[in-house]
Motif scaffolding. Structure first.
Motif, PDB file in Angstrom:
ATOM      1  N   THR A   1      11.879 -57.156  86.470  1.00 35.27           N
ATOM      2  CA  THR A   1      12.620 -56.714  85.208  1.00 35.27           C
ATOM      3  C   THR A   1      14.094 -56.008  85.653  1.00 35.27           C
ATOM      4  OG1 THR A   1      10.535 -55.849  84.897  1.00 35.27           O
ATOM      5  CG2 THR A   1      12.319 -54.740  83.546  1.00 35.27           C
ATOM      6  N   ASP A   2      14.369 -55.733  86.829  1.00 33.16           N
ATOM      7  CA  ASP A   2      15.720 -55.322  87.087  1.00 33.16           C
ATOM      8  C   ASP A   2      16.738 -56.379  86.821  1.00 33.16           C
ATOM      9  OD1 ASP A   2      15.277 -56.897  89.216  1.00 33.16           O
ATOM     10  OD2 ASP A   2      15.488 -55.313  90.716  1.00 33.16           O
ATOM     11  N   LEU A   3      16.427 -57.638  86.684  1.00 32.20           N
ATOM     12  CA  LEU A   3      17.400 -58.659  86.075  1.00 32.20           C
ATOM     13  C   LEU A   3      17.871 -58.598  84.823  1.00 32.20           C
ATOM     14  CD1 LEU A   3      15.747 -62.093  87.403  1.00 32.20           C
ATOM     15  CD2 LEU A   3      17.292 -60.496  88.480  1.00 32.20           C
ATOM     16  N   LEU A   4      17.217 -57.601  83.999  1.00 34.49           N
ATOM     17  CA  LEU A   4      17.976 -57.363  82.577  1.00 34.49           C
ATOM     18  C   LEU A   4      19.176 -56.837  82.826  1.00 34.49           C
ATOM     19  CD1 LEU A   4      14.597 -56.014  80.754  1.00 34.49           C
ATOM     20  CD2 LEU A   4      15.612 -58.278  81.006  1.00 34.49           C
ATOM     21  N   GLU A   5      19.364 -55.797  83.836  1.00 30.08           N
ATOM     22  CA  GLU A   5      20.521 -55.315  84.113  1.00 30.08           C
ATOM     23  C   GLU A   5      21.801 -56.168  84.206  1.00 30.08           C
ATOM     24  OE1 GLU A   5      23.040 -52.080  84.447  1.00 30.08           O
ATOM     25  OE2 GLU A   5      20.872 -51.636  84.782  1.00 30.08           O
ATOM     26  N   LEU A   6      21.760 -57.226  84.545  1.00 26.32           N
ATOM     27  CA  LEU A   6      22.623 -58.399  84.488  1.00 26.32           C
ATOM     28  C   LEU A   6      23.137 -58.619  83.170  1.00 26.32           C
ATOM     29  CD1 LEU A   6      21.260 -60.752  87.108  1.00 26.32           C
ATOM     30  CD2 LEU A   6      22.969 -59.132  87.532  1.00 26.32           C
ATOM     31  N   VAL A   7      22.381 -58.442  82.091  1.00 28.33           N
ATOM     32  CA  VAL A   7      22.977 -58.671  80.731  1.00 28.33           C
ATOM     33  C   VAL A   7      23.288 -57.407  79.971  1.00 28.33           C
ATOM     34  CG1 VAL A   7      22.532 -61.090  80.169  1.00 28.33           C
ATOM     35  CG2 VAL A   7      20.575 -59.267  80.069  1.00 28.33           C
TER      36      VAL A   7
ATOM     37  N   ARG B   1       8.389 -50.108  77.816  1.00 26.28           N
ATOM     38  CA  ARG B   1       8.743 -48.794  78.617  1.00 26.28           C
ATOM     39  C   ARG B   1       9.568 -49.302  80.156  1.00 26.28           C
ATOM     40  NH1 ARG B   1       3.473 -47.198  78.196  1.00 26.28           N
ATOM     41  NH2 ARG B   1       2.924 -46.051  76.182  1.00 26.28           N
ATOM     42  N   ASN B   2       9.112 -50.532  80.527  1.00 31.25           N
ATOM     43  CA  ASN B   2       9.589 -50.935  81.761  1.00 31.25           C
ATOM     44  C   ASN B   2      11.209 -51.600  81.716  1.00 31.25           C
ATOM     45  OD1 ASN B   2       9.386 -51.630  84.548  1.00 31.25           O
ATOM     46  ND2 ASN B   2       8.755 -53.627  84.155  1.00 31.25           N
ATOM     47  N   ALA B   3      11.307 -52.229  80.472  1.00 24.48           N
ATOM     48  CA  ALA B   3      12.575 -52.828  80.063  1.00 24.48           C
ATOM     49  C   ALA B   3      13.393 -51.758  79.799  1.00 24.48           C
ATOM     50  CB  ALA B   3      12.136 -53.727  78.833  1.00 24.48           C
ATOM     51  N   LEU B   4      13.041 -50.619  79.226  1.00 18.16           N
ATOM     52  CA  LEU B   4      13.859 -49.376  78.608  1.00 18.16           C
ATOM     53  C   LEU B   4      14.685 -48.989  79.990  1.00 18.16           C
ATOM     54  CD1 LEU B   4      11.956 -47.964  75.755  1.00 18.16           C
ATOM     55  CD2 LEU B   4      14.429 -48.955  75.746  1.00 18.16           C
ATOM     56  N   GLN B   5      14.257 -49.354  81.366  1.00 20.19           N
ATOM     57  CA  GLN B   5      14.861 -48.849  82.362  1.00 20.19           C
ATOM     58  C   GLN B   5      16.392 -49.611  82.488  1.00 20.19           C
ATOM     59  OE1 GLN B   5      12.391 -48.495  86.202  1.00 20.19           O
ATOM     60  NE2 GLN B   5      11.309 -49.861  84.873  1.00 20.19           N
TER      61      GLN B   5
ATOM     62  N   LYS C   1      19.229 -51.420  71.763  1.00 21.81           N
ATOM     63  CA  LYS C   1      19.377 -52.871  72.062  1.00 21.81           C
ATOM     64  C   LYS C   1      18.306 -53.668  72.433  1.00 21.81           C
ATOM     65  CE  LYS C   1      24.554 -52.308  73.303  1.00 21.81           C
ATOM     66  NZ  LYS C   1      24.880 -52.740  71.849  1.00 21.81           N
ATOM     67  N   LEU C   2      16.815 -52.912  72.371  1.00 25.12           N
ATOM     68  CA  LEU C   2      15.869 -53.597  72.758  1.00 25.12           C
ATOM     69  C   LEU C   2      15.111 -54.081  71.432  1.00 25.12           C
ATOM     70  CD1 LEU C   2      13.745 -54.571  74.647  1.00 25.12           C
ATOM     71  CD2 LEU C   2      12.929 -51.789  74.751  1.00 25.12           C
ATOM     72  N   TRP C   3      14.721 -55.339  71.292  1.00 21.21           N
ATOM     73  CA  TRP C   3      13.747 -55.937  70.442  1.00 21.21           C
ATOM     74  C   TRP C   3      12.554 -56.384  71.156  1.00 21.21           C
ATOM     75  CZ3 TRP C   3      17.171 -59.600  66.882  1.00 21.21           C
ATOM     76  CH2 TRP C   3      18.186 -59.014  66.321  1.00 21.21           C
ATOM     77  N   ALA C   4      11.328 -56.048  70.484  1.00 19.31           N
ATOM     78  CA  ALA C   4      10.170 -56.544  70.915  1.00 19.31           C
ATOM     79  C   ALA C   4       9.736 -58.162  70.399  1.00 19.31           C
ATOM     80  CB  ALA C   4       9.091 -55.423  70.457  1.00 19.31           C
ATOM     81  N   SER C   5       9.451 -58.988  71.330  1.00 17.16           N
ATOM     82  CA  SER C   5       9.263 -60.398  71.049  1.00 17.16           C
ATOM     83  C   SER C   5       7.954 -60.986  71.677  1.00 17.16           C
ATOM     84  CB  SER C   5      10.569 -61.029  71.201  1.00 17.16           C
ATOM     85  OG  SER C   5      10.343 -62.378  70.831  1.00 17.16           O
ATOM     86  N   THR C   6       7.776 -62.302  71.532  1.00 21.83           N
ATOM     87  CA  THR C   6       6.912 -62.906  72.227  1.00 21.83           C
ATOM     88  C   THR C   6       7.576 -63.720  73.180  1.00 21.83           C
ATOM     89  OG1 THR C   6       7.292 -64.949  70.561  1.00 21.83           O
ATOM     90  CG2 THR C   6       5.439 -63.308  70.488  1.00 21.83           C
ATOM     91  N   ASN C   7       6.957 -64.010  74.513  1.00 24.07           N
ATOM     92  CA  ASN C   7       7.864 -64.981  75.587  1.00 24.07           C
ATOM     93  C   ASN C   7       8.264 -66.396  75.020  1.00 24.07           C
ATOM     94  OD1 ASN C   7       7.326 -63.057  77.424  1.00 24.07           O
ATOM     95  ND2 ASN C   7       5.400 -63.994  78.412  1.00 24.07           N
ATOM     96  N   CYS C   8       7.625 -67.019  74.088  1.00 17.76           N
ATOM     97  CA  CYS C   8       8.068 -68.115  73.690  1.00 17.76           C
ATOM     98  C   CYS C   8       7.487 -68.540  72.398  1.00 17.76           C
ATOM     99  CB  CYS C   8       7.620 -69.098  74.768  1.00 17.76           C
ATOM    100  SG  CYS C   8       8.334 -70.943  74.484  1.00 17.76           S
ATOM    101  N   GLY C   9       7.443 -69.820  71.889  1.00 22.49           N
ATOM    102  CA  GLY C   9       6.480 -70.039  70.721  1.00 22.49           C
ATOM    103  C   GLY C   9       5.186 -70.198  70.948  1.00 22.49           C
ATOM    104  N   MET C  10       4.177 -70.074  69.963  1.00 19.83           N
ATOM    105  CA  MET C  10       2.847 -70.080  69.870  1.00 19.83           C
ATOM    106  C   MET C  10       2.360 -71.126  68.961  1.00 19.83           C
ATOM    107  SD  MET C  10       1.883 -66.022  69.734  1.00 19.83           S
ATOM    108  CE  MET C  10       2.431 -65.454  68.074  1.00 19.83           C
ATOM    109  N   ALA C  11       3.089 -72.271  69.054  1.00 22.37           N
ATOM    110  CA  ALA C  11       2.243 -73.214  68.271  1.00 22.37           C
ATOM    111  C   ALA C  11       1.026 -73.867  68.816  1.00 22.37           C
ATOM    112  CB  ALA C  11       3.259 -74.701  68.225  1.00 22.37           C
TER     113      ALA C  11
END
Length: 346
Positions: A261-267, A295-299, A305-315
């Motif tokens: 999750t700490d890779l989010l810091e890069l953006v 919550r983990n992402a909010l670190q 600037k945080l949106w809650a989403s799915t990992n990818c499509g669900m087709a």
């Protein structure tokens, strides 16, 4: 979008069984002619209704009018031969029979604009529309014309930019470019991939997003993930340049992945669509599991600037599972929303 922690789907939603074979990627249509046109439109409105019923804030068409997230767009271009196909390696992962670029590529006309107008006419909610990214388009074809992946990507970027501008004019609030190839071809991403993506997003009146995932829950992708080790650090290769890019939003995979999750810091500074729903698993997340991911992402990302989403499509999932997952996404985001609203001021 002013709502804190808005929810959205990263991509496709399952198609109704009367339109295409359920739980199958790239399933052929069950209807033809005018019945197919009407059926696609009906499916789009059903996808909208499902999203709204499950509390999704930023809605999409669920990709109901397209068989495949890349090739349906390519079908509407000149210069591509769909009859005499070639077998190529897709994202260094699996072989597929793909169309061939035989001449200069140009757009025949608007591809999804009428669909976007239909969606806009039926909702006041913010709309997000997905288009394939230039590099992923290049990786889904055999090139017998240009001889340069970068040159072909630039041509696609110009075409995508035309479509994106018309989608924005039709009322689309966010145009999302899907670039799963960004998790594979790191040198090319940094040499020309991000520049081509910025060309596709140039001059748009709406917000722009790039979606970079580890793929649908199909066997080839699942097997590839098993080779990536205990930490998936692919984002580390591209996020620094993406952070400097003109794109507004970054969509990434998080829940049930091995992405640190700490890779989010890069953006930091970008809006982030954090994948809190695993699309490669039929088990429905609990709202608390979704909340824990957020919550983990909010670190590493500011709450606004945080949106809650799915990992990818669900087709590839059933409609009932997909709906339940969307409901869990909304419920989990609401848990964290309430927590943030009750925190004492710093």
């Amino acid at each position: 979008m002013n709502k804190l922690l808005p929810t959205t789907s990263a991509g496709s939603l399952p198609k109704p069984s009367w339109l295409a074979q359920p739980e199958t990627l790239w399933s052929p249509w069950k209807l033809e002619g005018e019945a197919l046109t009407e059926g696609k439109r009906d499916a789009l409105l059903l996808a909208l209704a499902d999203q709204r019923a499950e509390g999704i804030d930023i809605v999409s068409d669920g990709e109901q009018t397209r068989q495949h997230f890349v090739t349906t767009f390519i079908e509407n271009l000149n210069g591509v031969d769909f009859e005499n196909r070639k077998v190529v390696r897709i994202r260094d992962r699996y072989d597929a029979s793909v169309p061939v670029v035989v001449d200069d590529v140009t757009r025949k006309g608007p591809v999804f604009v009428a669909d976007a107008e239909t969606l806009r006419a039926h909702t006041d909610a913010p709309i997000k529309w997905a288009l394939p990214g230039p590099m992923t388009m290049v990786d889904t074809l055999y090139d017998a014309r240009y001889g340069s992946r970068a040159e072909l990507a630039w041509k696609f970027a110009e075409i995508l930019n035309q479509e994106a501008k018309e989608l924005a004019a039709a009322g689309v609030d966010i145009v999302q470019f899907d670039e799963p190839a960004f998790n594979v071809f790191f040198d090319e991403v940094n040499e020309w991939g991000i520049a081509a993506l910025e060309r596709a997003a140039e001059g748009l009146s709406c917000e722009t997003a790039v979606h970079i995932c580890y793929g649908y829950g199909i066997e080839a992708n699942t097997n590839w993930k098993k080779t990536l080790g205990s930490e998936w650090r692919q984002y580390e290769e591209t996020f620094p340049q993406i952070q400097k890019s003109s794109l507004d939003i970054v969509s990434l995979e998080c829940h049930n992945s091995h992405v640190p999750t700490d890779l989010l810091e890069l953006v930091r500074g970008k809006k982030l669509m954090v994948g809190a729903i695993d699309v490669a698993n039929t088990a429905v997340e609990t709202p608390e599991e979704v909340a824990a991911t957020l919550r983990n992402a909010l670190q590493f990302v500011d709450a606004d600037k945080l949106w809650a989403s799915t990992n990818c499509g669900m087709a590839p999932l059933s409609r009932s599972v997909a709906r339940a997952k969307l409901g869990a996404l909304s419920a989990g985001a609401e848990i964290v929303r309430r927590e943030l609203s009750t925190e004492p001021a710093a």
